[in-house]
Scaffold this motif. Structure first.
Motif, PDB file in Angstrom:
ATOM      1  N   LEU A  90     -15.528  10.650 -46.099  1.00  0.00           N
ATOM      2  CA  LEU A  90     -15.369   9.284 -46.585  1.00  0.00           C
ATOM      3  C   LEU A  90     -15.885   9.203 -48.017  1.00  0.00           C
ATOM      4  O   LEU A  90     -16.366  10.201 -48.575  1.00  0.00           O
ATOM      5  CB  LEU A  90     -16.109   8.304 -45.675  1.00  0.00           C
ATOM      6  N   SER A  91     -15.817   8.043 -48.593  1.00  0.00           N
ATOM      7  CA  SER A  91     -16.189   7.908 -50.007  1.00  0.00           C
ATOM      8  C   SER A  91     -17.674   8.125 -50.247  1.00  0.00           C
ATOM      9  O   SER A  91     -18.070   8.514 -51.347  1.00  0.00           O
ATOM     10  CB  SER A  91     -15.776   6.525 -50.523  1.00  0.00           C
ATOM     11  N   ASP A  92     -18.504   7.893 -49.230  1.00  0.00           N
ATOM     12  CA  ASP A  92     -19.952   8.000 -49.421  1.00  0.00           C
ATOM     13  C   ASP A  92     -20.639   8.905 -48.410  1.00  0.00           C
ATOM     14  O   ASP A  92     -21.870   9.006 -48.420  1.00  0.00           O
ATOM     15  CB  ASP A  92     -20.592   6.621 -49.349  1.00  0.00           C
ATOM     16  N   CYS A  93     -19.890   9.581 -47.558  1.00  0.00           N
ATOM     17  CA  CYS A  93     -20.527  10.411 -46.529  1.00  0.00           C
ATOM     18  C   CYS A  93     -19.501  11.358 -45.907  1.00  0.00           C
ATOM     19  O   CYS A  93     -18.291  11.255 -46.150  1.00  0.00           O
ATOM     20  CB  CYS A  93     -21.168   9.548 -45.447  1.00  0.00           C
ATOM     21  N   ILE A  94     -20.043  12.252 -45.089  1.00  0.00           N
ATOM     22  CA  ILE A  94     -19.235  13.141 -44.246  1.00  0.00           C
ATOM     23  C   ILE A  94     -19.674  12.935 -42.812  1.00  0.00           C
ATOM     24  O   ILE A  94     -20.884  12.915 -42.510  1.00  0.00           O
ATOM     25  CB  ILE A  94     -19.398  14.614 -44.665  1.00  0.00           C
ATOM     26  N   LEU A  95     -18.699  12.793 -41.912  1.00  0.00           N
ATOM     27  CA  LEU A  95     -18.975  12.554 -40.506  1.00  0.00           C
ATOM     28  C   LEU A  95     -18.603  13.783 -39.688  1.00  0.00           C
ATOM     29  O   LEU A  95     -17.523  14.369 -39.884  1.00  0.00           O
ATOM     30  CB  LEU A  95     -18.186  11.339 -39.996  1.00  0.00           C
ATOM     31  N   LEU A  96     -19.499  14.150 -38.790  1.00  0.00           N
ATOM     32  CA  LEU A  96     -19.234  15.189 -37.796  1.00  0.00           C
ATOM     33  C   LEU A  96     -19.264  14.538 -36.425  1.00  0.00           C
ATOM     34  O   LEU A  96     -20.242  13.861 -36.072  1.00  0.00           O
ATOM     35  CB  LEU A  96     -20.269  16.311 -37.869  1.00  0.00           C
ATOM     36  N   ARG A  97     -18.201  14.750 -35.636  1.00  0.00           N
ATOM     37  CA  ARG A  97     -18.112  14.125 -34.314  1.00  0.00           C
ATOM     38  C   ARG A  97     -17.726  15.161 -33.267  1.00  0.00           C
ATOM     39  O   ARG A  97     -17.104  16.184 -33.589  1.00  0.00           O
ATOM     40  CB  ARG A  97     -17.057  13.005 -34.300  1.00  0.00           C
ATOM     41  N   THR A  98     -18.072  14.845 -32.034  1.00  0.00           N
ATOM     42  CA  THR A  98     -17.636  15.649 -30.898  1.00  0.00           C
ATOM     43  C   THR A  98     -17.692  14.812 -29.639  1.00  0.00           C
ATOM     44  O   THR A  98     -18.393  13.780 -29.589  1.00  0.00           O
ATOM     45  CB  THR A  98     -18.492  16.920 -30.733  1.00  0.00           C
ATOM     46  N   LEU A  99     -16.973  15.268 -28.618  1.00  0.00           N
ATOM     47  CA  LEU A  99     -16.878  14.553 -27.343  1.00  0.00           C
ATOM     48  C   LEU A  99     -16.820  15.583 -26.235  1.00  0.00           C
ATOM     49  O   LEU A  99     -16.104  16.596 -26.357  1.00  0.00           O
ATOM     50  CB  LEU A  99     -15.624  13.668 -27.318  1.00  0.00           C
ATOM     51  N   ASN A 100     -17.566  15.351 -25.153  1.00  0.00           N
ATOM     52  CA  ASN A 100     -17.555  16.316 -24.062  1.00  0.00           C
ATOM     53  C   ASN A 100     -16.260  16.211 -23.262  1.00  0.00           C
ATOM     54  O   ASN A 100     -15.475  15.266 -23.417  1.00  0.00           O
ATOM     55  CB  ASN A 100     -18.778  16.150 -23.160  1.00  0.00           C
ATOM     56  N   ALA A 101     -16.036  17.180 -22.393  1.00  0.00           N
ATOM     57  CA  ALA A 101     -14.778  17.252 -21.655  1.00  0.00           C
ATOM     58  C   ALA A 101     -14.597  16.075 -20.711  1.00  0.00           C
ATOM     59  O   ALA A 101     -13.473  15.597 -20.506  1.00  0.00           O
ATOM     60  CB  ALA A 101     -14.710  18.569 -20.875  1.00  0.00           C
ATOM     61  N   ALA A 102     -15.682  15.573 -20.133  1.00  0.00           N
ATOM     62  CA  ALA A 102     -15.597  14.447 -19.201  1.00  0.00           C
ATOM     63  C   ALA A 102     -15.532  13.105 -19.918  1.00  0.00           C
ATOM     64  O   ALA A 102     -15.430  12.067 -19.252  1.00  0.00           O
ATOM     65  CB  ALA A 102     -16.784  14.463 -18.248  1.00  0.00           C
ATOM     66  N   GLU A 103     -15.631  13.117 -21.255  1.00  0.00           N
ATOM     67  CA  GLU A 103     -15.623  11.905 -22.070  1.00  0.00           C
ATOM     68  C   GLU A 103     -16.730  10.927 -21.660  1.00  0.00           C
ATOM     69  O   GLU A 103     -16.570   9.719 -21.700  1.00  0.00           O
ATOM     70  CB  GLU A 103     -14.253  11.201 -21.995  1.00  0.00           C
ATOM     71  N   SER A 104     -17.857  11.496 -21.283  1.00  0.00           N
ATOM     72  CA  SER A 104     -19.021  10.688 -20.916  1.00  0.00           C
ATOM     73  C   SER A 104     -20.153  10.807 -21.921  1.00  0.00           C
ATOM     74  O   SER A 104     -21.162  10.115 -21.795  1.00  0.00           O
ATOM     75  CB  SER A 104     -19.536  11.098 -19.530  1.00  0.00           C
ATOM     76  N   ALA A 105     -19.999  11.670 -22.923  1.00  0.00           N
ATOM     77  CA  ALA A 105     -21.021  11.850 -23.946  1.00  0.00           C
ATOM     78  C   ALA A 105     -20.340  12.029 -25.301  1.00  0.00           C
ATOM     79  O   ALA A 105     -19.411  12.836 -25.442  1.00  0.00           O
ATOM     80  CB  ALA A 105     -21.908  13.055 -23.631  1.00  0.00           C
ATOM     81  N   TYR A 106     -20.796  11.272 -26.267  1.00  0.00           N
ATOM     82  CA  TYR A 106     -20.218  11.286 -27.609  1.00  0.00           C
ATOM     83  C   TYR A 106     -21.346  11.447 -28.617  1.00  0.00           C
ATOM     84  O   TYR A 106     -22.429  10.855 -28.461  1.00  0.00           O
ATOM     85  CB  TYR A 106     -19.459   9.976 -27.857  1.00  0.00           C
ATOM     86  N   ALA A 107     -21.105  12.257 -29.647  1.00  0.00           N
ATOM     87  CA  ALA A 107     -22.114  12.507 -30.668  1.00  0.00           C
ATOM     88  C   ALA A 107     -21.479  12.361 -32.043  1.00  0.00           C
ATOM     89  O   ALA A 107     -20.364  12.840 -32.278  1.00  0.00           O
ATOM     90  CB  ALA A 107     -22.733  13.890 -30.506  1.00  0.00           C
ATOM     91  N   MET A 108     -22.203  11.720 -32.947  1.00  0.00           N
ATOM     92  CA  MET A 108     -21.741  11.529 -34.315  1.00  0.00           C
ATOM     93  C   MET A 108     -22.932  11.688 -35.261  1.00  0.00           C
ATOM     94  O   MET A 108     -23.981  11.083 -35.053  1.00  0.00           O
ATOM     95  CB  MET A 108     -21.124  10.147 -34.480  1.00  0.00           C
ATOM     96  N   VAL A 109     -22.758  12.530 -36.261  1.00  0.00           N
ATOM     97  CA  VAL A 109     -23.795  12.747 -37.270  1.00  0.00           C
ATOM     98  C   VAL A 109     -23.203  12.399 -38.625  1.00  0.00           C
ATOM     99  O   VAL A 109     -22.134  12.909 -39.006  1.00  0.00           O
ATOM    100  CB  VAL A 109     -24.311  14.198 -37.254  1.00  0.00           C
ATOM    101  N   LYS A 110     -23.911  11.552 -39.343  1.00  0.00           N
ATOM    102  CA  LYS A 110     -23.457  11.067 -40.646  1.00  0.00           C
ATOM    103  C   LYS A 110     -24.363  11.620 -41.735  1.00  0.00           C
ATOM    104  O   LYS A 110     -25.570  11.365 -41.736  1.00  0.00           O
ATOM    105  CB  LYS A 110     -23.484   9.539 -40.661  1.00  0.00           C
TER     106      LYS A 110
END
Length: 389
Positions: free
Chosen positions: A32-52
């Motif tokens: 993005l214009s002011d940051c970089i985002l790293l995301r992931t999602l587990n196989a069961a779609e019950s856990a989500y992680a985002m690091v900015k």
């Protein structure tokens, strides 16, 4: 997109990749214009992680280095195994790597990680880009009634009491304390260890419970985010509402980067656990009663006391027995013992066997005495052993 990560921050970036690898198998990267985002999602779609990673995390940052027509940031998806291969040992990367360069070109099929190490060594990793689609989790963290801020050490020490077989953990939040216990949904409670830990409100840095509630979520991802906070030596913020709404864990250092870990919650089913406890108590009581019945049934009347005591006392089994002079037949008439042979036998009315009235010593009495020794018997041999022939 092109950015440079200085040496001290390369370790943080590598730790982040390893933490996200414990959540999902794919890594989403978006500039993005002011940051970089790293995301992931587990196989069961019950856990989500985002690091900015904010702009000041990098020594050089240009999200539109390779100009595009719409002047928007780029996004891509790569395999988590490829990312882990690039950052094999994040512990020592700050000592070996002087600079990390990340490059992503429009319409490119490769994401480039270039590690510039000491002594002029340059390692370049070309990671294949997978088919990408937009991914964004919907959750709230600012308007929730329950917010806790604590050191990761307190929660890590509490989880140290749980077994590796526990899949989920339950948070029971009240105004005075936070209770952690392992979630049990198996009716066979004899093979499961129940763990319950209560932490007082004064132990936390900040403890605000606006609505007392119980939430249950997965333990695997919870351990992973605590390990990430421990590696960075940062506190953990917990934001949650009620059952069915996600729990949000936030780790940040102020202005450089911020990590959100969102875990779905499930219904605790207290009634089921109470019923299981009651059934367990009833089953244990029933087992004790059954074992008591079996023990009583296995006992024999003549074994209730010690055998030697029975032999020393006046026992009718081994002492003299009286033989009655007359007995009653089936019709109730008296029969003289001396004339028993003259009475015609009736197959339908067979008289009872007579009992001896004379006092006769038991032949085998001495064999049952506790002090009996067969070698003490002396006398002449009336019948010798037969020959082997």
């Amino acid at each position: 997109m092109k950015c440079h990560v200085p040496g001290p921050n390369v370790r943080v970036f590598g730790r982040t990749v390893h933490a996200l690898a414990r959540f999902g198998d794919e890594l989403y990267l978006e500039s993005l214009s002011d940051c970089i985002l790293l995301r992931t999602l587990n196989a069961a779609e019950s856990a989500y992680a985002m690091v900015k990673f904010n702009k000041n995390f990098f020594s050089y940052f240009n999200y539109n280095y390779y100009s595009t027509e719409d002047n928007e940031g780029l996004k891509c998806k790569i395999s988590m195994k490829s990312a882990l291969h690039t950052f094999k040992s994040p512990t020592h990367m700050d000592k070996q790597v002087e600079n990390l360069e990340i490059k992503l070109e429009p319409e490119s099929c490769k994401l480039i990680f270039q590690l510039k190490c000491k002594h002029g060594i340059v390692k370049t990793h070309f990671v294949s880009i997978l088919e990408c689609k937009s991914m964004q989790a919907v959750y709230t963290k600012d308007v929730v009634p329950n917010r806790i801020t604590t050191s990761q050490k307190i929660l890590s020490e509490a989880l140290g009491n749980f077994t590796s077989s526990d899949d989920q953990v339950t948070f029971e939040a009240t105004e005075q304390s936070l209770t952690l216990r392992n979630y049990i949904d198996n009716t066979d409670a004899f093979k499961i260890t129940r763990t319950k830990i209560t932490i007082k409100a004064v132990e936390f840095d900040s403890y605000i419970i606006g609505s007392e509630t119980i939430v249950t979520f997965t333990l695997k991802e919870f351990r992973a985010l605590l390990a990430y906070a421990e590696a960075l030596n940062l506190p953990v913020q917990v934001h949650f509402e009620t059952t069915g709404r996600p729990v949000v864990f936030i780790i940040h250092n102020g202005s450089t980067f911020e990590a959100h870990f969102v875990l779905a919650t499930s219904k605790p089913e207290n009634a089921t656990q109470v019923t299981t406890t009651q059934n367990t108590t009833h089953t244990e009581r029933k087992r004790k009663d059954d074992s008591k019945v079996v023990a009583e049934a296995s006992k024999k009347p003549h074994l209730d006391t010690d055998m030697s005591v029975n032999l020393d006392e006046d026992s009718h089994l081994f002492n003299f027995i009286e033989i009655p002079g007359e007995i009653n037949n089936c019709n109730g008439s008296h029969i003289d013992v001396n004339n028993v042979q003259d009475i015609p036998m009736d197959c339908d009315n067979i008289p009872a066997s007579p009992t001896s009235r004379t006092k006769v010593k038991s032949v085998f009495k001495r064999c049952f005495e506790s002090t009996f020794d067969p070698r003490s018997i002396q006398g002449t041999v009336l019948a010798e052993n037969s020959d082997s022939d």
